[in-house]
Structures are given as C-alpha cells and as structure tokens.
Design a protein around this motif. Structure first.
Motif, PDB file in Angstrom:
ATOM      1  N   ASP A  14       6.274   7.503  -2.918  1.00 43.89           N
ATOM      2  CA  ASP A  14       6.397   7.104  -1.520  1.00 43.89           C
ATOM      3  C   ASP A  14       7.860   6.985  -1.129  1.00 43.89           C
ATOM      4  O   ASP A  14       8.688   6.516  -1.926  1.00 43.89           O
ATOM      5  N   GLU A  46      -7.626   1.445   2.642  1.00 39.18           N
ATOM      6  CA  GLU A  46      -6.999   0.183   3.038  1.00 39.18           C
ATOM      7  C   GLU A  46      -8.058  -0.853   3.398  1.00 39.18           C
ATOM      8  O   GLU A  46      -7.947  -2.032   3.019  1.00 39.18           O
ATOM      9  N   ARG A  98       0.852  -1.188   0.000  1.00 39.57           N
ATOM     10  CA  ARG A  98       0.000   0.000   0.000  1.00 39.57           C
ATOM     11  C   ARG A  98       0.886   1.234   0.000  1.00 39.57           C
ATOM     12  O   ARG A  98       1.999   1.223   0.545  1.00 39.57           O
ATOM     13  N   VAL A 113       2.172   4.963   1.149  1.00 42.01           N
ATOM     14  CA  VAL A 113       2.193   5.594   2.471  1.00 42.01           C
ATOM     15  C   VAL A 113       0.904   6.352   2.706  1.00 42.01           C
ATOM     16  O   VAL A 113       0.334   6.326   3.798  1.00 42.01           O
ATOM     17  N   HIS A 114       0.401   7.029   1.685  1.00 38.38           N
ATOM     18  CA  HIS A 114      -0.900   7.690   1.753  1.00 38.38           C
ATOM     19  C   HIS A 114      -1.703   7.332   0.509  1.00 38.38           C
ATOM     20  O   HIS A 114      -1.308   7.690  -0.598  1.00 38.38           O
ATOM     21  N   SER A 128      10.723   6.107   2.180  1.00 39.28           N
ATOM     22  CA  SER A 128      11.042   5.592   3.514  1.00 39.28           C
ATOM     23  C   SER A 128      12.536   5.719   3.738  1.00 39.28           C
ATOM     24  O   SER A 128      13.327   5.557   2.797  1.00 39.28           O
ATOM     25  N   ASN A 188       8.614   7.545   7.268  1.00 42.20           N
ATOM     26  CA  ASN A 188       7.839   7.294   6.053  1.00 42.20           C
ATOM     27  C   ASN A 188       7.105   8.566   5.662  1.00 42.20           C
ATOM     28  O   ASN A 188       6.643   9.320   6.518  1.00 42.20           O
ATOM     29  N   GLN A 224       1.748  -3.779   3.956  1.00 37.50           N
ATOM     30  CA  GLN A 224       3.069  -3.219   4.164  1.00 37.50           C
ATOM     31  C   GLN A 224       3.227  -2.010   3.249  1.00 37.50           C
ATOM     32  O   GLN A 224       2.773  -2.018   2.103  1.00 37.50           O
ATOM     33  N   TYR A 225       3.852  -0.965   3.774  1.00 43.48           N
ATOM     34  CA  TYR A 225       4.140   0.196   2.928  1.00 43.48           C
ATOM     35  C   TYR A 225       5.042  -0.224   1.768  1.00 43.48           C
ATOM     36  O   TYR A 225       6.034  -0.941   1.953  1.00 43.48           O
ATOM     37  N   GLU A 226       4.710   0.248   0.599  1.00 41.98           N
ATOM     38  CA  GLU A 226       5.436  -0.169  -0.608  1.00 41.98           C
ATOM     39  C   GLU A 226       6.927   0.162  -0.573  1.00 41.98           C
ATOM     40  O   GLU A 226       7.749  -0.684  -0.959  1.00 41.98           O
ATOM     41  N   ASP A 260      -8.000   7.641   3.937  1.00 42.76           N
ATOM     42  CA  ASP A 260      -6.862   6.737   3.786  1.00 42.76           C
ATOM     43  C   ASP A 260      -7.147   5.393   4.444  1.00 42.76           C
ATOM     44  O   ASP A 260      -6.893   4.335   3.860  1.00 42.76           O
TER      45      ASP A 260
END
Length: 423
Positions: free
Chosen positions: A193, A144, A128, A130-131, A195, A216, A162-164, A140
């Motif tokens: 995105d 999800e 997914r 981050v936003h 991190s 992130n 999990q954040y991409e 948001d």
C-alpha cells in the motif's frame, strides 16, 4: 496503571503476518505488549489436538513446530474479501466458520491489550489496506464491513478505519521538524500500500487531514506472495513440481500451489489428494521427489515447510545465501538458495508493485522530484530488490526506514486519539 492523560480509543493493526495494538499515552510506549513483553502478536491460530487448547501467536506456532498434533491457521486476514470468509473448515472433527476464526483472533487482541492497559476499550481505529481486493469495489467494501462486524462482535461499540500507509505517515510525522511530502511504502504480509502525504508538525494539529493526503493506491501483493513464488521456484521442485511423468505430461501443479500458499496448505491433506499423489508417484520419473511429497502430506508438514521458506526469504534480506531444510519429512535433505535466485522468483511481483507506485504520481499531481522522503514500513519492505527498485524511482528523495512491524499500529493510535480524544 492508566496514565492521568490517555486516549479514549486504541488503534488496531490486524495484519496478515503480525498484529499490534497502539494506545497513545504521553511518556509511555505506544504499542501495548501482546505476547509476553513483545508488541507484536503473529496472526497465527493453532488448535492443539493433544492438549485440546487453542493457542495464538508465537505460542501456537511453537506448538506446531514442536510437532504437536493439530491444525495451524495463518494469513487469516487474506480471508477478508474472499469467498472463503463465509465458508467452514474442519478442526478436530468439528466444523468451524472462518469468520469465527477471525473473531477469536481479534477478540484475543482486544483482551490482551485491555489486560495490559488496565482498562476496557470501547472505541478503536482499525487499519485497512488501500484495497482488500484489487479491482472489485463491492468485494472491497464487503471486506471492510466484515471486519467492522467482527470488531463489534468482540465488544467494540464504535469502530472506524484508516488506510494503513496513512497511519504509518502519522507515526512518521511525530518525528518531523519541518514540512515534507512523503511517499509511504507499506509492504505487508498480504498487500503493498502506498500514500503520498504532506506532513508537518503544524499540520499534525489539524482535526481533518484529508486535504494533506495527495494520493492512495495499493495492490494485493505482499510478503506471503513472495513466499509463494520462492517456494514454487526453489522448494516445490524438490517435491516433484514441474517434473515429467512417464506419459510425457507434467506433474499436475494444483497441490504445489496449495502447499506454497499459506491459507490453502490444509487443502493438501484430504484423502482424495493422498490417493491421487500415491497414484502419480507410480507414474513419476523422479520417484524420490514424490516420496518426499508423500512424506510431507503424511506428516502434515506443509506449514513447517512454508515457515522454512519464509525464513529463507528473511535471511536473504541480509545475506547472499541461505539453507532451505526439508529435515522434518526428509532427513538430511536441504538446498542452498542464493539471493539472485530469490530475485528471479520475485521479479514479476516487484514489477507489479513498481507499477502501482508509478501510477500514484499523476494522481497526486507531483513529479518524482517533488517527493522529499520515501518512508518504508511493513515487514516485507526489507526485501532488497523491492526496496532498491522503489527507491530508484525517487533518486532525489531521502530513504527512511520506520518500525517495520510497529509503525502502522503506532500511527493508528495517533489517529484514534485525534478522532476520539484524550482524557
């Protein structure tokens, strides 16, 4: 053939432009083939009216480009978090919910992955952004939740997220020999995105990695936005955008914005729009451009033109000029577009993405000199201006290019094995 030791779960990168499914098996390629021998499935659905079939990925796009009558849908992920997700669209005289379109596509991802793996997947880690939606935590969270509901509807019994960019970091970590502080820049089709993650072979063995994730952030700008700005700047003026009417007013812009945006192109084909554009053609001071617009609407060639614009954007990542063709609805008409023209069109988007990267450093508690590596992934990270500007923020860091379309899916597979185990 199932490996004697393989992960229980798969990782799914449902992307705005392309999707992948990863499954961790020692001595095997992580990404599963989804269309013939290719590990990516373009996030495309085409309802072929002539043959009364639904086709996905390259096959669907090729049907459309070959001129079959029907309805093309792209950038489906952009519906998540928007008001459109619970709306309906008309396909061949039938009302179809947008939510059901996403369900069909994600169900196809699961079916094709399982067919190649020779086994069912009951558990999965979905990537997914981050936003999903900037500056709206409620929307948001709903995005999800919606994706999780769709995943369960197609047969997954357990789903996590999990954040991409973190998934991409886990993929990069498998190649490391020592510890690095890494900025992951994932510039995808719909979002950018970022991190900052502390990675090492030793840390990779830990079950819980959140202490290694220093920061992130993300912004809802991606490849389709660059397509849109290039289209508005260079393609739409050839169809009358920003041209004067005889009254002195400027041509209304709504139809051009719809045609420049992948998931709103079909809005240009209503009877009301057709009647309005015919009227405006009579008032236009550049009727030959309006005739092109009318021809595009009549031939339903909006997605075809958007595909040409996307091709120009991709070409300009590797060369200084590219030809934009209007041949499908205006034979012989084309325009030469330069990289500098693209840079001008992209400037405002690049500045916003730069701002998101800069905001990440104080959140992580590091300075620019504390970043060892900038790791680029996502298809749109190849845009030269964008890559230069991000890399310039970290002049001491090495720049690494990952698998632009596969790093996230491969990293999600690593995370899925960590979460759900191997057997």
């Amino acid at each position: 053939m199932v490996s004697p030791v393989s992960a229980h779960a798969c990782g799914i990168d449902f992307g705005t432009s392309n999707s992948t499914v990863g499954w961790l098996r020692p001595q095997h390629t992580t990404l599963l083939p989804l269309e013939e021998d290719k590990p990516t499935l373009p996030s495309v659905v085409f309802f072929n009216a002539e043959e009364d079939v639904v086709r996905f990925g390259r096959a669907g796009l090729q049907d459309y480009l070959d001129g079959y009558e029907g309805r093309l849908m792209r950038s489906l992920k952009s519906l998540l978090g928007s008001g459109l997700i619970d709306g309906v669209t008309e396909v061949q005289g039938r009302a179809i919910r947008f939510r059901d379109l996403l369900t069909q596509f994600i169900g196809t991802l699961k079916e094709r992955a399982e067919a190649h793996a020779g086994r069912a997947f009951d558990q999965s880690v979905f990537g997914r952004p981050v936003h999903f939606v900037d500056d709206d935590t409620v929307a948001d969270r709903l995005a999800e939740t919606t994706l999780g509901e769709i995943a369960c509807a197609v047969g997954f019994k357990e789903v996590s997220f999990q954040y991409e960019p973190i998934a991409a970091a886990f993929h990069y970590e498998t190649s490391l020999a020592r510890e690095e502080v890494v900025l992951v820049a994932d510039i995808g089709g719909g979002t950018s995105d970022f991190s900052i993650v502390r990675l090492s072979p030793e840390r990779a063995r830990a079950a819980d990695r959140w202490s290694d994730v220093l920061a992130n952030d993300g912004i809802h700008i991606g490849g389709t936005d660059f397509d849109k700005q290039l289209s508005l700047a260079e393609a739409m003026p050839l169809l009358g955008h920003r041209s004067p009417l005889k009254s002195g007013r400027e041509m209304p812009s709504s139809i051009y914005f719809n045609l420049a945006t992948w998931h709103t192109i079909n809005f240009a084909y209503t009877r009301q729009v057709w009647a309005e554009q015919q009227r405006l053609c009579l008032e236009s001071t550049v009727p030959e451009r309006m005739e092109r617009l009318l021809a595009l609407i009549r031939d339903r060639a909006g997605h075809w033109l958007a595909h040409q614009v996307e091709g120009v954007k991709i070409a300009l990542s590797n060369q200084e000029t590219a030809e934009l063709s209007l041949a499908r609805f205006s034979p012989g008409q084309q325009a030469l577009i330069t990289r500098s023209q693209f840079d001008v069109a992209a400037q405002a988007l690049v500045e916003k993405i730069e701002g998101a990267v800069a905001r990440l450093l104080p959140e992580a508690g590091v300075t620019a000199s504390g970043i060892d590596t900038v790791f680029f992934t996502g298809g749109s990270s190849g845009i030269p201006l964008l890559r230069r500007r991000i890399a310039a923020l970290f002049p001491q860091a090495k720049v690494v290019e990952g698998d632009l379309f596969g790093s996230i899916g491969a990293g999600l597979a690593v995370d899925a094995a960590r979460r759900y185990g191997m057997a």
